[in-house]
Design a protein around this motif. Structure first.
Motif, PDB file in Angstrom:
ATOM      1  N   GLY A  21       0.831  -1.202   0.000  1.00 36.88           N
ATOM      2  CA  GLY A  21       0.000   0.000   0.000  1.00 36.88           C
ATOM      3  C   GLY A  21       0.862   1.246   0.000  1.00 36.88           C
ATOM      4  N   PHE A  22       1.955   1.190   0.757  1.00 36.34           N
ATOM      5  CA  PHE A  22       2.907   2.307   0.815  1.00 36.34           C
ATOM      6  C   PHE A  22       3.552   2.520  -0.561  1.00 36.34           C
ATOM      7  CE2 PHE A  22       7.153   4.000   1.933  1.00 36.34           C
ATOM      8  CZ  PHE A  22       6.764   5.128   2.627  1.00 36.34           C
ATOM      9  N   LEU A  23       3.894   1.399  -1.195  1.00 32.93           N
ATOM     10  CA  LEU A  23       4.485   1.436  -2.537  1.00 32.93           C
ATOM     11  C   LEU A  23       3.512   2.080  -3.529  1.00 32.93           C
ATOM     12  CD1 LEU A  23       6.929  -0.335  -4.186  1.00 32.93           C
ATOM     13  CD2 LEU A  23       4.882  -1.424  -5.002  1.00 32.93           C
ATOM     14  N   ALA A  24       2.230   1.672  -3.446  1.00 35.93           N
ATOM     15  CA  ALA A  24       1.213   2.224  -4.349  1.00 35.93           C
ATOM     16  C   ALA A  24       1.082   3.725  -4.125  1.00 35.93           C
ATOM     17  CB  ALA A  24      -0.133   1.543  -4.108  1.00 35.93           C
ATOM     18  N   LEU A  55      -8.703   2.599  -2.783  1.00 31.55           N
ATOM     19  CA  LEU A  55      -8.983   2.468  -4.227  1.00 31.55           C
ATOM     20  C   LEU A  55     -10.326   3.121  -4.559  1.00 31.55           C
ATOM     21  CD1 LEU A  55      -8.162   1.127  -6.993  1.00 31.55           C
ATOM     22  CD2 LEU A  55      -9.648  -0.739  -6.329  1.00 31.55           C
ATOM     23  N   LEU A  56     -11.325   2.856  -3.706  1.00 30.66           N
ATOM     24  CA  LEU A  56     -12.668   3.358  -3.979  1.00 30.66           C
ATOM     25  C   LEU A  56     -12.783   4.863  -3.748  1.00 30.66           C
ATOM     26  CD1 LEU A  56     -14.792   0.507  -2.343  1.00 30.66           C
ATOM     27  CD2 LEU A  56     -14.208   0.782  -4.744  1.00 30.66           C
ATOM     28  N   SER A  57     -11.995   5.381  -2.779  1.00 27.72           N
ATOM     29  CA  SER A  57     -12.149   6.796  -2.413  1.00 27.72           C
ATOM     30  C   SER A  57     -11.412   7.724  -3.373  1.00 27.72           C
ATOM     31  CB  SER A  57     -11.628   7.041  -1.007  1.00 27.72           C
ATOM     32  OG  SER A  57     -10.226   6.979  -1.022  1.00 27.72           O
ATOM     33  N   ASP A  58     -10.531   7.166  -4.217  1.00 29.44           N
ATOM     34  CA  ASP A  58      -9.769   7.964  -5.166  1.00 29.44           C
ATOM     35  C   ASP A  58      -8.855   8.966  -4.454  1.00 29.44           C
ATOM     36  OD1 ASP A  58      -9.112   8.269  -7.770  1.00 29.44           O
ATOM     37  OD2 ASP A  58     -10.506   9.910  -8.150  1.00 29.44           O
ATOM     38  N   ALA A 104      -8.022  -6.751  -0.992  1.00 29.15           N
ATOM     39  CA  ALA A 104      -7.127  -5.635  -0.625  1.00 29.15           C
ATOM     40  C   ALA A 104      -5.848  -5.694  -1.460  1.00 29.15           C
ATOM     41  CB  ALA A 104      -6.797  -5.703   0.852  1.00 29.15           C
ATOM     42  N   PHE A 105      -5.268  -6.887  -1.594  1.00 32.95           N
ATOM     43  CA  PHE A 105      -4.057  -7.028  -2.419  1.00 32.95           C
ATOM     44  C   PHE A 105      -4.372  -6.659  -3.880  1.00 32.95           C
ATOM     45  CE2 PHE A 105      -2.186  -9.552   1.059  1.00 32.95           C
ATOM     46  CZ  PHE A 105      -0.920  -8.988   1.073  1.00 32.95           C
ATOM     47  N   ALA A 106      -5.538  -7.128  -4.347  1.00 31.11           N
ATOM     48  CA  ALA A 106      -5.929  -6.815  -5.736  1.00 31.11           C
ATOM     49  C   ALA A 106      -6.108  -5.314  -5.923  1.00 31.11           C
ATOM     50  CB  ALA A 106      -7.220  -7.555  -6.081  1.00 31.11           C
ATOM     51  N   SER A 107      -6.665  -4.638  -4.904  1.00 33.38           N
ATOM     52  CA  SER A 107      -6.892  -3.189  -5.049  1.00 33.38           C
ATOM     53  C   SER A 107      -5.574  -2.424  -5.029  1.00 33.38           C
ATOM     54  CB  SER A 107      -7.866  -2.663  -3.997  1.00 33.38           C
ATOM     55  OG  SER A 107      -7.346  -2.846  -2.722  1.00 33.38           O
ATOM     56  N   VAL A 108      -4.594  -2.919  -4.267  1.00 34.80           N
ATOM     57  CA  VAL A 108      -3.263  -2.278  -4.266  1.00 34.80           C
ATOM     58  C   VAL A 108      -2.639  -2.412  -5.655  1.00 34.80           C
ATOM     59  CG1 VAL A 108      -0.914  -2.464  -3.388  1.00 34.80           C
ATOM     60  CG2 VAL A 108      -2.817  -2.565  -1.809  1.00 34.80           C
ATOM     61  N   ILE A 109      -2.723  -3.633  -6.214  1.00 38.14           N
ATOM     62  CA  ILE A 109      -2.151  -3.864  -7.553  1.00 38.14           C
ATOM     63  C   ILE A 109      -2.869  -2.988  -8.584  1.00 38.14           C
ATOM     64  CG2 ILE A 109      -1.842  -5.614  -9.372  1.00 38.14           C
ATOM     65  CD1 ILE A 109      -1.529  -7.648  -6.978  1.00 38.14           C
ATOM     66  N   THR A 110      -4.205  -2.894  -8.455  1.00 43.55           N
ATOM     67  CA  THR A 110      -4.984  -2.057  -9.392  1.00 43.55           C
ATOM     68  C   THR A 110      -4.531  -0.606  -9.316  1.00 43.55           C
ATOM     69  OG1 THR A 110      -6.835  -3.510  -8.924  1.00 43.55           O
ATOM     70  CG2 THR A 110      -7.352  -1.492 -10.100  1.00 43.55           C
ATOM     71  N   ARG A 111      -4.302  -0.102  -8.065  1.00 41.10           N
ATOM     72  CA  ARG A 111      -3.862   1.290  -7.909  1.00 41.10           C
ATOM     73  C   ARG A 111      -2.529   1.512  -8.616  1.00 41.10           C
ATOM     74  NH1 ARG A 111      -3.808   1.983  -1.758  1.00 41.10           N
ATOM     75  NH2 ARG A 111      -2.653   3.878  -2.163  1.00 41.10           N
ATOM     76  N   ILE A 112      -1.618   0.548  -8.455  1.00 41.21           N
ATOM     77  CA  ILE A 112      -0.295   0.689  -9.090  1.00 41.21           C
ATOM     78  C   ILE A 112      -0.441   0.654 -10.611  1.00 41.21           C
ATOM     79  CG2 ILE A 112       1.966  -0.426  -9.390  1.00 41.21           C
ATOM     80  CD1 ILE A 112       1.724  -1.344  -6.448  1.00 41.21           C
ATOM     81  N   VAL A 113      -1.231  -0.310 -11.108  1.00 38.82           N
ATOM     82  CA  VAL A 113      -1.397  -0.453 -12.571  1.00 38.82           C
ATOM     83  C   VAL A 113      -2.054   0.792 -13.152  1.00 38.82           C
ATOM     84  CG1 VAL A 113      -2.627  -1.762 -14.353  1.00 38.82           C
ATOM     85  CG2 VAL A 113      -1.424  -2.965 -12.544  1.00 38.82           C
TER      86      VAL A 113
END
Lengths: 255, 84
Positions: A63-66, A157-160, B24-33
């Motif tokens: 999450g930190f990486l993202a 992710l959902l909150s943008d 949660a892991f999938a959403s992290v990957i989605t954010r990165i992608v």
């Protein structure tokens, strides 16, 4: 036909339980923690809480990486072009360092927390065995944290809003209410504010049940020991952050 | 029978937790992608009052190129108009 020896020890026969499969034990921590902790008192588990701890840290680090990738990608082009190597190096190093040192540091911190709870139980003259207590406390502390981190990541992710993952607790609610960051809390208050969320309350309730089951005491005594344990742990983290703030101020004034 | 039902509930709770963690892991990957694949224009957050505008270049009527950076520190009026 039962043996005479077994009949003379009915309590012992009742206490011994069959070893639950890991999936059911994990589910029991969520929906019937008393049963799960009774099971752990008979058969302490190490692998499952270690995997939960690792998953929690892995999720936190990714999450930190993202978030770092998001921040870098939103930078002006000139700034970004000035540090492409730094970006790559920083992201990779920080993530590895976080998982590595985080696991080690948390293992040490967790052992200190268990020692605190065990000593409190001894101080109140409650009988509890150390190893089942460690195993039970690992479930009580790490399962709510893994769940909280998962919910944060999905919400991010959902909150943008990439910063969402850092503000879940009362601190966020207060700031959101006052249109963000109008309240500037000192850093040492953050651990206290971060502990006032539903997941920490869930963890608190699990520790109360754990003390009740492992030490065989009433709900009132369980709450009392857990409250003291919670205050000591929170004060320790606040003290650590206060120390960091003082070191930061000293270093700032030295410049 | 009752015990069997309870065990299945526990299994269900554990599976639900694993699904949440997996999501949660999938959403992290989605954010990165998403961040890596979006064109730059979509990655820039919307400007607000007080923020520095990103640099851009335009051609003048005399076919000279001017950039916003040339006017740094000076008041600048941008006028948009349409001609038929």
């Amino acid at each position: 036909m039962e043996a005479a020896g077994e009949l003379s020890l009915p309590g012992r026969i009742e206490q011994e339980s069959e070893r639950l499969p890991w999936l059911e034990l994990l589910g029991a921590v969520i929906i019937s923690p008393r049963k799960a902790f009774r099971q752990l008192a008979d058969h302490p588990q190490w692998l499952l809480p270690s995997i939960i701890l690792f998953l929690w840290l892995l999720l936190f680090a990714s999450g930190f990486l993202a978030q770092i990738i998001t921040v870098f990608s939103q930078m002006p082009k000139e700034t970004k072009e000035a540090l492409p190597r730094f970006e790559r190096a920083f992201v990779v190093v920080m993530s590895i360092v976080q998982i590595g040192t985080g696991t080690l540091a948390l293992a040490v911190v967790f052992l200190l927390m268990t020692a605190t709870l065990y000593l409190l139980c001894r101080l109140f003259r409650f009988k509890s065995r150390l190893f089942p207590l460690i195993s039970g406390l690992a479930f009580a502390e790490f399962v709510p944290r893994l769940t909280a981190q998962s919910v944060k990541e999905i919400a991010a992710l959902l909150s943008d809003n990439p910063m969402f993952m850092f503000g879940w607790s009362l601190h966020l609610y207060l700031n959101a209410w006052r249109r963000f960051s109008s309240i500037d809390f000192p850093i040492y208050l953050w651990p206290l504010l971060n502990r006032l969320d539903p997941f920490h309350l869930w963890s608190f309730a699990l520790v109360v049940i754990l003390v009740q089951v492992m030490a065989g005491v009433s709900l009132k005594k369980g709450v009392l020991v857990t409250a003291i344990y919670w205050c000591i742990c929170t004060a320790a983290v606040m003290g650590f952050f206060y120390g960091l703030e003082i070191i930061g101020e000293i270093m700032g004034s030295a410049k | 029978m009752n015990a069997d039902k309870k065990i299945s509930k526990e299994r269900l709770a554990a599976i639900l937790l694993l699904i949440i963690v997996g999501t949660a892991f999938a959403s992290v990957i989605t954010r990165i992608v998403i961040q890596k694949s979006l064109p730059e224009i979509f990655r820039i957050p919307p400007l607000k009052v007080g923020m520095t505008a990103p640099n851009f270049q335009l051609a003048t009527l005399q076919n000279q190129t001017v950039s916003l950076a040339q006017f740094r520190g000076k008041p600048l009026v941008l006028m948009f108009w349409g001609s038929s």
